[in-house]
Scaffold this motif. Structure first.
Motif, short mmCIF file in Angstrom:
data_model
loop_
_atom_site.label_atom_id
_atom_site.label_comp_id
_atom_site.label_asym_id
_atom_site.label_seq_id
_atom_site.Cartn_x
_atom_site.Cartn_y
_atom_site.Cartn_z
N LEU A 142 0.83 -1.21 0.00
CA LEU A 142 0.00 0.00 0.00
C LEU A 142 0.87 1.26 0.00
CD1 LEU A 142 -2.79 -1.04 2.56
CD2 LEU A 142 -2.97 -0.94 0.07
N ALA A 143 1.96 1.19 0.76
CA ALA A 143 2.88 2.34 0.79
C ALA A 143 3.48 2.58 -0.59
CB ALA A 143 3.97 2.11 1.83
N GLU A 144 3.90 1.49 -1.24
CA GLU A 144 4.48 1.62 -2.58
C GLU A 144 3.46 2.11 -3.59
OE1 GLU A 144 5.98 -2.27 -3.25
OE2 GLU A 144 7.82 -1.97 -2.07
N ALA A 145 2.17 1.85 -3.32
CA ALA A 145 1.12 2.30 -4.23
C ALA A 145 0.70 3.73 -3.96
CB ALA A 145 -0.10 1.37 -4.11
N GLY A 146 1.32 4.38 -2.96
CA GLY A 146 1.04 5.79 -2.71
C GLY A 146 -0.02 6.08 -1.67
N VAL A 147 -0.44 5.06 -0.90
CA VAL A 147 -1.43 5.29 0.15
C VAL A 147 -0.75 6.08 1.29
CG1 VAL A 147 -2.95 4.18 1.85
CG2 VAL A 147 -2.69 3.21 -0.44
N SER A 148 -1.44 7.09 1.78
CA SER A 148 -0.85 7.99 2.77
C SER A 148 -0.56 7.28 4.08
CB SER A 148 -1.80 9.17 3.03
OG SER A 148 -2.99 8.71 3.65
N ASP A 149 0.36 7.84 4.87
CA ASP A 149 0.72 7.26 6.17
C ASP A 149 -0.49 7.20 7.09
OD1 ASP A 149 3.29 7.04 5.26
OD2 ASP A 149 4.05 8.82 6.33
N GLU A 150 -1.32 8.26 7.09
CA GLU A 150 -2.48 8.31 7.98
C GLU A 150 -3.47 7.19 7.65
OE1 GLU A 150 -1.29 10.78 6.23
OE2 GLU A 150 -0.49 12.17 7.74
N THR A 151 -3.71 6.95 6.38
CA THR A 151 -4.66 5.91 5.98
C THR A 151 -4.13 4.53 6.34
OG1 THR A 151 -5.44 7.28 4.14
CG2 THR A 151 -5.94 4.93 4.04
N ARG A 152 -2.83 4.32 6.13
CA ARG A 152 -2.24 3.01 6.46
C ARG A 152 -2.25 2.76 7.96
NH1 ARG A 152 2.80 3.10 5.52
NH2 ARG A 152 3.06 5.11 4.47
N GLN A 153 -1.98 3.81 8.77
CA GLN A 153 -2.03 3.67 10.21
C GLN A 153 -3.44 3.31 10.69
OE1 GLN A 153 -0.47 7.33 11.78
NE2 GLN A 153 1.64 6.90 11.13
N LYS A 154 -4.42 3.91 10.06
CA LYS A 154 -5.81 3.62 10.41
C LYS A 154 -6.16 2.16 10.08
CE LYS A 154 -10.27 5.97 9.98
NZ LYS A 154 -10.99 7.08 9.30
N LEU A 155 -5.62 1.70 8.94
CA LEU A 155 -5.87 0.31 8.54
C LEU A 155 -5.14 -0.65 9.49
CD1 LEU A 155 -7.43 -1.05 6.18
CD2 LEU A 155 -5.22 -1.34 5.05
N GLU A 156 -3.93 -0.29 9.92
CA GLU A 156 -3.19 -1.13 10.87
C GLU A 156 -3.93 -1.24 12.20
OE1 GLU A 156 0.65 0.63 11.04
OE2 GLU A 156 1.49 -0.66 9.49
N GLN A 157 -4.52 -0.13 12.64
CA GLN A 157 -5.30 -0.16 13.88
C GLN A 157 -6.51 -1.07 13.73
OE1 GLN A 157 -6.18 3.95 14.68
NE2 GLN A 157 -4.09 4.44 15.33
N LEU A 158 -7.11 -1.06 12.55
CA LEU A 158 -8.27 -1.92 12.27
C LEU A 158 -7.91 -3.39 12.43
CD1 LEU A 158 -11.10 -2.61 11.15
CD2 LEU A 158 -10.16 -2.33 8.86
#
Length: 348
Positions: A142-158
């Motif tokens: 997701l990071a390599e695809a350009g997903v923002s840090d905030e969105t990825r952190q929210k997904l990790e919390q999920l």
């Protein structure tokens, strides 16, 4: 072969008579895969799990993933993933739902979320089927695809949140009919699934098959003349051993509970598929270690009372399996003076 149509609202006892000839009908992994035996009596044993595996494999080979005929417990499949896919398809949310903004959802959907994440409206839930290493790989992608840090952190919390207490029990309650409708082996045999899908007892309960007499075990040496690597010497340099049963007949019993059959939605077509799997499953499983395991007969005793018209042990006493010529077996059932409401069908 034409199989009888069995009424799922009746009690049935199905005697499963098989014979093994210079074969290993069911190896024991803690005994170098030698044929299973009862250590006290010396009788051979084929476990109920082994018999049901043959039934599952035959049904999967014949029906594939036809609606309602899929198999839950498959070779090498992950039960949690299989269950999650069926429940998600039925619209059940398997984890805690977290809301994402339209822009965040757009990021995730453009990058491509794995099937472990379910998107419903603006809510995303996670079914918990990915291992930690797989989750790290997803986040890296997701990071390599350009997903923002905030969105990825929210997904990790999920991914760290799970259904608890009443919510989990409610999901399991809703999951059971979905599992029964989706998978024929869940309908027939019941299942114990990880997490959200819960567990249930099936209407078809199978005993282990036990040989009529103590079995003779034969140890055989195996050699191979072909070399696996260029540097190996020529000749019979590769040795192995295997153990087989010389000749023996085994009997198991499947009990069909009509009350549980009704609860699970079992149909007469399901019971026909069960008979097919019992009859053809051993033939489909032939291999070098089990070249000759034969189904000698299926004896079906049906009761018009859901509780049985005679005790199960009395039903079993009427079954006769006699050794014949050239390692054949004659299967008979004494139908004299059967109680009213009991009928017998023999497939051989």
């Amino acid at each position: 072969m034409k199989f009888p149509e069995l009424n799922p609202h009746q009690k049935h006892q199905i005697f499963y008579v098989v014979s093994a000839h210079n074969s290993n009908p069911n190896g024991d992994p803690v005994a170098d895969n030698a044929p299973r035996t009862n250590p006290y009596s010396g009788h051979g044993v084929i476990t109920a799990a082994s018999i049901k595996r043959k039934v599952r494999d035959y049904i999967h080979e014949k029906y594939g993933d036809a609606p309602g005929m899929d198999i839950f417990i498959k070779h090498e499949d992950v039960m949690a993933t299989v269950a999650a896919a069926a429940l998600s398809k039925a619209g059940l949310q398997l984890g805690v739902g977290v809301s994402f903004t339209p822009d965040e959802l757009g990021e995730l959907l453009d990058a491509g979320l794995p099937e472990a994440f379910d998107v419903q409206g603006e809510s995303v839930s996670y079914n918990g089927t990915l291992k930690n290493a797989e989750l790290k790989k997803v986040m890296k992608g997701l990071a390599e695809a350009g997903v923002s840090d905030e969105t990825r952190q929210k997904l990790e919390q999920l991914t760290s949140q799970k259904l608890e207490g009443a919510d989990r029990k409610q999901l399991q309650k809703e999951a059971r009919p979905v599992m029964a409708k989706s998978f024929i082996d869940a309908r027939l045999f019941g299942y114990t699934a990880p997490d959200s899908a819960g567990k249930t007892r099936g209407p078809v309960q199978m005993t282990d098959a036990e040989s009529l007499e103590p079995v003779n075990l034969l140890e055989q040496s195996i050699t191979r003349v072909a070399r696996s690597q260029p540097g190996e010497k020529e000749g019979n340099g590769n040795f192995g051993r295997r153990t087989v049963v010389d000749h023996a007949a085994y009997v198991a019993t499947a009990h069909v509970n009509p009350a549980l059959a009704k609860l699970q939605g079992v149909t007469s077509e399901d019971l026909t598929a069960l008979l097919e799997g019992l009859w053809y499953g051993q033939e489909a499983a032939r291999s070098s270690s089990r070249p000759d395991v034969r189904v000698e007969a299926l004896v079906i005793v049906s009761h018009d009372s859901p509780y049985g018209n005679m005790p199960s042990h009395e039903v079993e006493r009427r079954l006769s399996v006699q050794a014949g010529e050239r390692h054949s077996y004659l299967v008979e059932y004494d139908q004299a003076n059967l109680p009213e409401g009991v009928s017998v069908q023999i497939i051989r």
